[in-house]
Design an enzyme around this catalytic site. Sequence first.
Site, mmCIF file in Angstrom:
data_model
loop_
_atom_site.group_PDB
_atom_site.id
_atom_site.type_symbol
_atom_site.label_atom_id
_atom_site.label_comp_id
_atom_site.label_asym_id
_atom_site.label_seq_id
_atom_site.Cartn_x
_atom_site.Cartn_y
_atom_site.Cartn_z
ATOM 1 N N SER A 240 -41.545 25.655 30.553
ATOM 2 C CA SER A 240 -41.300 25.048 31.868
ATOM 3 C C SER A 240 -42.610 24.457 32.380
ATOM 4 C CB SER A 240 -40.774 26.094 32.853
ATOM 5 O OG SER A 240 -41.834 26.899 33.324
ATOM 6 N N HIS A 289 -35.058 25.990 28.953
ATOM 7 C CA HIS A 289 -36.078 26.898 29.441
ATOM 8 C C HIS A 289 -35.638 28.350 29.380
ATOM 9 C CE1 HIS A 289 -38.358 23.515 30.564
ATOM 10 N NE2 HIS A 289 -37.660 23.182 31.627
HETATM 11 N N1 CTP Z 1 -39.630 28.062 39.044
HETATM 12 C C1 CTP Z 1 -39.404 29.439 39.114
HETATM 13 N N2 CTP Z 1 -38.293 29.918 39.742
HETATM 14 C C2 CTP Z 1 -37.389 29.081 40.274
HETATM 15 C C3 CTP Z 1 -37.579 27.676 40.191
HETATM 16 C C4 CTP Z 1 -38.732 27.194 39.569
HETATM 17 O O1 CTP Z 1 -40.191 30.226 38.597
HETATM 18 N N3 CTP Z 1 -36.315 29.596 40.911
HETATM 19 C C5 CTP Z 1 -40.875 27.556 38.406
HETATM 20 C C6 CTP Z 1 -40.693 27.175 36.942
HETATM 21 O O2 CTP Z 1 -41.847 27.554 36.230
HETATM 22 C C7 CTP Z 1 -40.550 25.666 36.994
HETATM 23 C C8 CTP Z 1 -41.429 25.282 38.172
HETATM 24 O O3 CTP Z 1 -41.298 26.382 39.092
HETATM 25 O O4 CTP Z 1 -41.026 25.003 35.834
HETATM 26 C C9 CTP Z 1 -41.009 23.978 38.814
HETATM 27 O O5 CTP Z 1 -39.653 24.079 39.166
HETATM 28 P P1 CTP Z 1 -38.572 22.945 38.842
HETATM 29 O O6 CTP Z 1 -39.014 21.683 39.472
HETATM 30 O O7 CTP Z 1 -37.244 23.482 39.194
HETATM 31 O O8 CTP Z 1 -38.660 22.833 37.252
HETATM 32 P P2 CTP Z 1 -37.418 22.367 36.334
HETATM 33 O O9 CTP Z 1 -36.918 21.059 36.851
HETATM 34 O O10 CTP Z 1 -36.395 23.434 36.235
HETATM 35 O O11 CTP Z 1 -37.925 22.219 34.918
HETATM 36 P P3 CTP Z 1 -39.230 21.696 34.222
HETATM 37 O O12 CTP Z 1 -39.996 22.947 34.014
HETATM 38 O O13 CTP Z 1 -38.674 21.114 32.966
HETATM 39 O O14 CTP Z 1 -39.979 20.684 35.012
#
Ligand code: CTP
Length: 315
Positions: A240, A289
Amino acid sequence: TNPQKKSAPQSSDPCKGCREIIDNVIERYSQTWKKQEDNYQKFRSQLNSKCRGFNKAIITQANTPVGSKLVYDGEKRRSLQVTPEIFSTFVKEHPFSNKTWGTCAVVGNGGILTNSSCGQTIDSAQFVIRCNLPPLKNGYEKHVGNKTDLVTANPSILVEKYGALMAHRRPFVDSLHTYGNSLLLLPAFSFGHNTPVSLRAAYTIEDFGSPIKPVFFNPEYLQRLAVFWRSQGLRAVRLSTGIIMASLALELCADVHLYGFWPFSTHPHGFHPLTNHYYDDRKTKMKFHAMPAEFDLLLRLHSQGVLRLHLGDCR
Ligand code: CTP
């Protein structure tokens, strides 16, 4: 029980078994946190030697000359030979070489930040990293802050929100004002379809004279990082953005603080339901992920005093 081994619920899924996972996390999280310099130095030097983020994380004109071959980290059979035109979009020097910061905040987008009042604490860090062009205005500032030194942009956002930058580009440029003159980090060479839209983002920024500085992830760094985390026991198709940025921060910063990392649908203290993001409830792509497993590894680093995870409010 180990949250990594259980099928931990993702945000906003019905939270079956959540209580058990949360109890386990709280138990591991509740010990008074203290930085353990030895553990931090050891982990950092492993990352330094295996991934070399401090001078390899970003593509530069110095580390990627015209004619070099970029191998896409998400599609191993795809590569691209750097043309003078593409080369001209690369930053001249690596923004991080020979630089270290004291305190860094890496801000994930988790719903755990909602009503956290963590804005000021986050903004007090010397270097603030954010993921995926998150909204900071309209009432979020109090809880997530607004200081931004580096922000990542997933090309899928450019496609969905800004028509892949094929038509009017001003809405995109206007939206970047929030991030001032920070670095805008794009995974331009992870998948083939990322490249044209990332280059269009860079050209748009240049043409409109926006102060933000577009830079590209080095696919070689992302590949090395994936191998590194696999060696730590992580099984995921793709890392991620959050764990990538936390890893980079560990190479660049003496004190790494993580906010907004909580991939579960129930708050660890209040036990109230949470949305996946602090700004919406769009779900994570579970096919790619393994965020609960990543969280488990980050919690391990927290327990070892390597970095500090923040799960509570900042009031
Ligand atoms: N994250 C987390 N818990 C959540 C949402 C997000 O720990 N409920 C963390 C993850 O490490 C994530 C980061 O915050 O990579 C950024 O969130 P997001 O923008 O939602 O990432 P994604 O779009 O899901 O995926 P990517 O990692 O591919 O960018």
